[in-house]
Design a protein around this motif. Structure first.
Motif, PDB file in Angstrom:
ATOM      1  N   GLU A 105       0.844  -1.202   0.000  1.00 20.86           N
ATOM      2  CA  GLU A 105       0.000   0.000   0.000  1.00 20.86           C
ATOM      3  C   GLU A 105       0.879   1.252   0.000  1.00 20.86           C
ATOM      4  N   GLY A 106       0.579   2.194  -0.894  1.00 23.68           N
ATOM      5  CA  GLY A 106       1.343   3.432  -0.995  1.00 23.68           C
ATOM      6  C   GLY A 106       2.469   3.393  -2.011  1.00 23.68           C
ATOM      7  N   ASP A 107       2.756   2.198  -2.568  1.00 18.09           N
ATOM      8  CA  ASP A 107       3.807   2.100  -3.590  1.00 18.09           C
ATOM      9  C   ASP A 107       3.397   2.841  -4.859  1.00 18.09           C
ATOM     10  N   ASN A 108       4.391   3.472  -5.501  1.00 23.36           N
ATOM     11  CA  ASN A 108       4.156   3.987  -6.848  1.00 23.36           C
ATOM     12  C   ASN A 108       4.141   2.791  -7.799  1.00 23.36           C
ATOM     13  N   VAL A 109       3.189   2.772  -8.706  1.00 23.32           N
ATOM     14  CA  VAL A 109       3.074   1.647  -9.627  1.00 23.32           C
ATOM     15  C   VAL A 109       2.846   2.145 -11.047  1.00 23.32           C
ATOM     16  N   ARG A 110       3.177   1.289 -11.992  1.00 26.47           N
ATOM     17  CA  ARG A 110       2.813   1.524 -13.392  1.00 26.47           C
ATOM     18  C   ARG A 110       1.725   0.517 -13.728  1.00 26.47           C
ATOM     19  N   PHE A 111       0.648   1.001 -14.317  1.00 30.11           N
ATOM     20  CA  PHE A 111      -0.400   0.073 -14.733  1.00 30.11           C
ATOM     21  C   PHE A 111      -0.659   0.237 -16.223  1.00 30.11           C
ATOM     22  N   TRP A 112      -1.007  -0.873 -16.864  1.00 29.86           N
ATOM     23  CA  TRP A 112      -1.144  -0.898 -18.314  1.00 29.86           C
ATOM     24  C   TRP A 112      -2.086  -2.025 -18.719  1.00 29.86           C
ATOM     25  N   ILE A 113      -2.539  -1.990 -19.981  1.00 28.24           N
ATOM     26  CA  ILE A 113      -3.375  -3.069 -20.519  1.00 28.24           C
ATOM     27  C   ILE A 113      -2.533  -3.980 -21.390  1.00 28.24           C
ATOM     28  N   GLU A 114      -2.672  -5.269 -21.160  1.00 27.32           N
ATOM     29  CA  GLU A 114      -1.974  -6.268 -21.972  1.00 27.32           C
ATOM     30  C   GLU A 114      -2.892  -7.475 -22.145  1.00 27.32           C
ATOM     31  N   ASP A 115      -3.120  -7.874 -23.369  1.00 31.58           N
ATOM     32  CA  ASP A 115      -4.005  -9.010 -23.665  1.00 31.58           C
ATOM     33  C   ASP A 115      -5.400  -8.816 -23.087  1.00 31.58           C
ATOM     34  N   GLY A 116      -5.817  -7.558 -23.002  1.00 32.42           N
ATOM     35  CA  GLY A 116      -7.166  -7.272 -22.528  1.00 32.42           C
ATOM     36  C   GLY A 116      -7.286  -7.101 -21.030  1.00 32.42           C
ATOM     37  N   TYR A 117      -6.216  -7.344 -20.274  1.00 32.28           N
ATOM     38  CA  TYR A 117      -6.261  -7.243 -18.815  1.00 32.28           C
ATOM     39  C   TYR A 117      -5.415  -6.063 -18.344  1.00 32.28           C
ATOM     40  N   ILE A 118      -5.796  -5.491 -17.206  1.00 38.91           N
ATOM     41  CA  ILE A 118      -5.024  -4.392 -16.625  1.00 38.91           C
ATOM     42  C   ILE A 118      -4.060  -4.975 -15.597  1.00 38.91           C
ATOM     43  N   TYR A 119      -2.784  -4.666 -15.739  1.00 35.53           N
ATOM     44  CA  TYR A 119      -1.746  -5.129 -14.821  1.00 35.53           C
ATOM     45  C   TYR A 119      -1.113  -3.934 -14.126  1.00 35.53           C
ATOM     46  N   ALA A 120      -0.510  -4.195 -12.960  1.00 32.19           N
ATOM     47  CA  ALA A 120       0.207  -3.146 -12.236  1.00 32.19           C
ATOM     48  C   ALA A 120       1.447  -3.734 -11.579  1.00 32.19           C
ATOM     49  N   LYS A 121       2.539  -2.956 -11.584  1.00 34.74           N
ATOM     50  CA  LYS A 121       3.762  -3.383 -10.914  1.00 34.74           C
ATOM     51  C   LYS A 121       4.448  -2.176 -10.302  1.00 34.74           C
ATOM     52  N   ARG A 122       5.263  -2.411  -9.306  1.00 35.14           N
ATOM     53  CA  ARG A 122       5.972  -1.315  -8.629  1.00 35.14           C
ATOM     54  C   ARG A 122       6.874  -0.591  -9.609  1.00 35.14           C
ATOM     55  N   ASP A 123       6.803   0.738  -9.585  1.00 37.78           N
ATOM     56  CA  ASP A 123       7.618   1.554 -10.490  1.00 37.78           C
ATOM     57  C   ASP A 123       7.608   2.982  -9.945  1.00 37.78           C
ATOM     58  N   GLU A 124       8.772   3.468  -9.505  1.00 39.74           N
ATOM     59  CA  GLU A 124       8.856   4.803  -8.911  1.00 39.74           C
ATOM     60  C   GLU A 124       8.409   5.894  -9.872  1.00 39.74           C
ATOM     61  N   LYS A 125       8.541   5.646 -11.168  1.00 36.70           N
ATOM     62  CA  LYS A 125       8.135   6.635 -12.170  1.00 36.70           C
ATOM     63  C   LYS A 125       6.817   6.223 -12.835  1.00 36.70           C
ATOM     64  N   GLY A 126       6.002   5.486 -12.102  1.00 34.66           N
ATOM     65  CA  GLY A 126       4.771   4.963 -12.660  1.00 34.66           C
ATOM     66  C   GLY A 126       3.666   5.995 -12.826  1.00 34.66           C
ATOM     67  N   GLU A 219     -16.036  -7.194 -27.180  1.00 32.47           N
ATOM     68  CA  GLU A 219     -15.432  -6.375 -26.123  1.00 32.47           C
ATOM     69  C   GLU A 219     -13.985  -6.768 -25.871  1.00 32.47           C
ATOM     70  N   ALA A 220     -13.730  -8.070 -25.804  1.00 27.37           N
ATOM     71  CA  ALA A 220     -12.371  -8.543 -25.545  1.00 27.37           C
ATOM     72  C   ALA A 220     -11.409  -8.100 -26.640  1.00 27.37           C
ATOM     73  N   ALA A 221     -11.816  -8.223 -27.900  1.00 26.80           N
ATOM     74  CA  ALA A 221     -10.951  -7.831 -29.016  1.00 26.80           C
ATOM     75  C   ALA A 221     -10.659  -6.336 -28.998  1.00 26.80           C
ATOM     76  N   HIS A 222     -11.661  -5.515 -28.673  1.00 25.78           N
ATOM     77  CA  HIS A 222     -11.444  -4.065 -28.592  1.00 25.78           C
ATOM     78  C   HIS A 222     -10.436  -3.718 -27.498  1.00 25.78           C
ATOM     79  N   MET A 223     -10.379  -4.548 -26.449  1.00 23.47           N
ATOM     80  CA  MET A 223      -9.456  -4.293 -25.347  1.00 23.47           C
ATOM     81  C   MET A 223      -8.079  -4.901 -25.585  1.00 23.47           C
ATOM     82  N   GLY A 224      -7.898  -5.510 -26.771  1.00 25.97           N
ATOM     83  CA  GLY A 224      -6.592  -6.042 -27.114  1.00 25.97           C
ATOM     84  C   GLY A 224      -6.388  -7.505 -26.795  1.00 25.97           C
ATOM     85  N   SER A 225      -7.436  -8.174 -26.338  1.00 29.07           N
ATOM     86  CA  SER A 225      -7.320  -9.586 -25.997  1.00 29.07           C
ATOM     87  C   SER A 225      -7.534 -10.462 -27.225  1.00 29.07           C
ATOM     88  N   GLY A 226      -6.720 -11.509 -27.369  1.00 31.04           N
ATOM     89  CA  GLY A 226      -6.933 -12.468 -28.438  1.00 31.04           C
ATOM     90  C   GLY A 226      -8.178 -13.299 -28.154  1.00 31.04           C
TER      91      GLY A 226
END
Length: 255
Positions: A105-126, A219-226
Motif C-alpha cells: 500500500e502506498g507504492d508507486n506503480v505503473r499500470f497498463w493493458i496487456e491481452d485485454g487485462y489491466i496489470y500493475a507493478k511497482r515503479d517509482e516513475k509509474g 469487447e475482448a478484441a477491442h481491449m486487445g485480448s486475443g
C-alpha cells in the motif's frame, strides 16, 4: 433520503435497528449506545408506539412490529441504493488491476493493458499509487496519477467453423487440431456460439464463454485480448457481420 434528512427519522431508524439486533435492549441500553439522554429516547419510544412501529413486551422492554419492520425495510433499501451509488462515484476514478510482483500500500506503480487485462507493478516513475497491498497475481486497487493509454492494437480473432448438428456437429471437428490451436494461444479467451460449438470446446478440454459469447468476443478484441471463437455455421453470418461492423479483423479456420 428522508431518513438522513430528518434527525427525528434518523434516531427512529437507529432505535428500530437496535431493537432488531438485540431484542433484550432496554431504553437505557439504547440511550447509552446512541449517546443521547434516556429522556430523549423515552420521547422517541412514545412516538414509535403511537405510530404502531414498536410494542411493549414487558416493563422496559419492547419489540418491533410488522409495520415497524416494513418501515425499516423501505428505508434500508433507500440507504443501500444511496450508498451503492456513492461508492461507485468514489471509486469511479480508480482502477482494479492484477499485481505483477508484490505491491505494498502506498507504492508507486505503473499500470497498463496487456491481452485485454489491466496489470500493475511497482515503479517509482509509474502512473499510479497502490491503495492496498497485494501479492503477485492478486487484485490491487490503483489511484491513477497520470495518463493511461488504451491498447493501440485490437486483439486477434480466430473464428473456427463448427458444422450444424445435422451435418455432424462437434463430431466433424478435428478435436486434436482444435486443442493444439487453443494451447498455441494460451492468452486468448475461448468463446462458443451455438451448442455444437460448446460441445466441441468441451471435447477439447476447455470450458468456453457461452452465454453472451458474441458480445464478449467484441469487447475482448477491442481491449486487445486475443479471441478464439467457435461458431456454428448457421450463426456464422450474424457473427461476421457484427465483427465487420465493429471494424475487427478476423481469420476463419475449418478444422
Amino acid at each position: 433520503m428522508k431518513v438522513l434528512l430528518s434527525r427525528k427519522d434518523t434516531v427512529k431508524f437507529l432505535i428500530l435497528s437496535e431493537l432488531m439486533k438485540r431484542k433484550d435492549s432496554s431504553q437505557r441500553d439504547i440511550a447509552k449506545k446512541l449517546g443521547i439522554t434516556p429522556q430523549a429516547v423515552s420521547e422517541h419510544f412514545k412516538e414509535l408506539i403511537s405510530e404502531g412501529l414498536v410494542k411493549a413486551v414487558h416493563r422496559g422492554y419492547y419489540e418491533v412490529t410488522e409495520r415497524g419492520k416494513e418501515w425499516l425495510r423501505e428505508n434500508l433499501f433507500d440507504l443501500h441504493s444511496f450508498a451503492e451509488d456513492l461508492i461507485k462515484k468514489i471509486y469511479s476514478d480508480q482502477v482494479v488491476a492484477i499485481a505483477v510482483g508484490k505491491i505494498e500500500e502506498g507504492d508507486n506503480v505503473r499500470f497498463w493493458i496487456e491481452d485485454g487485462y489491466i496489470y500493475a507493478k511497482r515503479d517509482e516513475k509509474g502512473n499510479g499509487v497502490a491503495l492496498i497491498s497485494a501479492e503477485d497475481g492478486e487484485d490491487v486497487l490503483v489511484k491513477p496519477t497520470a495518463g493511461f493509454e488504451l491498447p493501440k492494437e485490437k486483439g486477434e480473432i480466430i473464428v473456427v467453423k463448427v458444422p450444424d448438428v445435422v451435418e455432424g456437429g462437434s463430431r466433424k471437428v478435428n478435436i486434436e487440431k482444435l486443442r493444439e490451436l487453443i494451447w498455441s494461444r494460451p492468452k486468448s479467451i475461448v468463446v462458443s456460439v451455438g451448442v455444437e460449438a460448446l460441445v466441441a470446446s468441451r471435447k477439447a478440454g476447455v470450458e468456453p464463454i457461452f452465454f453472451g459469447g458474441k458480445a464478449v468476443c467484441v469487447e475482448a478484441a477491442h481491449m486487445g485480448s486475443g479471441v478464439i471463437v467457435l461458431c456454428v455455421e448457421n450463426m456464422l453470418d450474424d457473427l461476421l457481420r457484427t465483427l465487420i461492423d465493429e471494424d475487427l479483423k478476423f481469420d476463419i479456420k475449418e478444422l
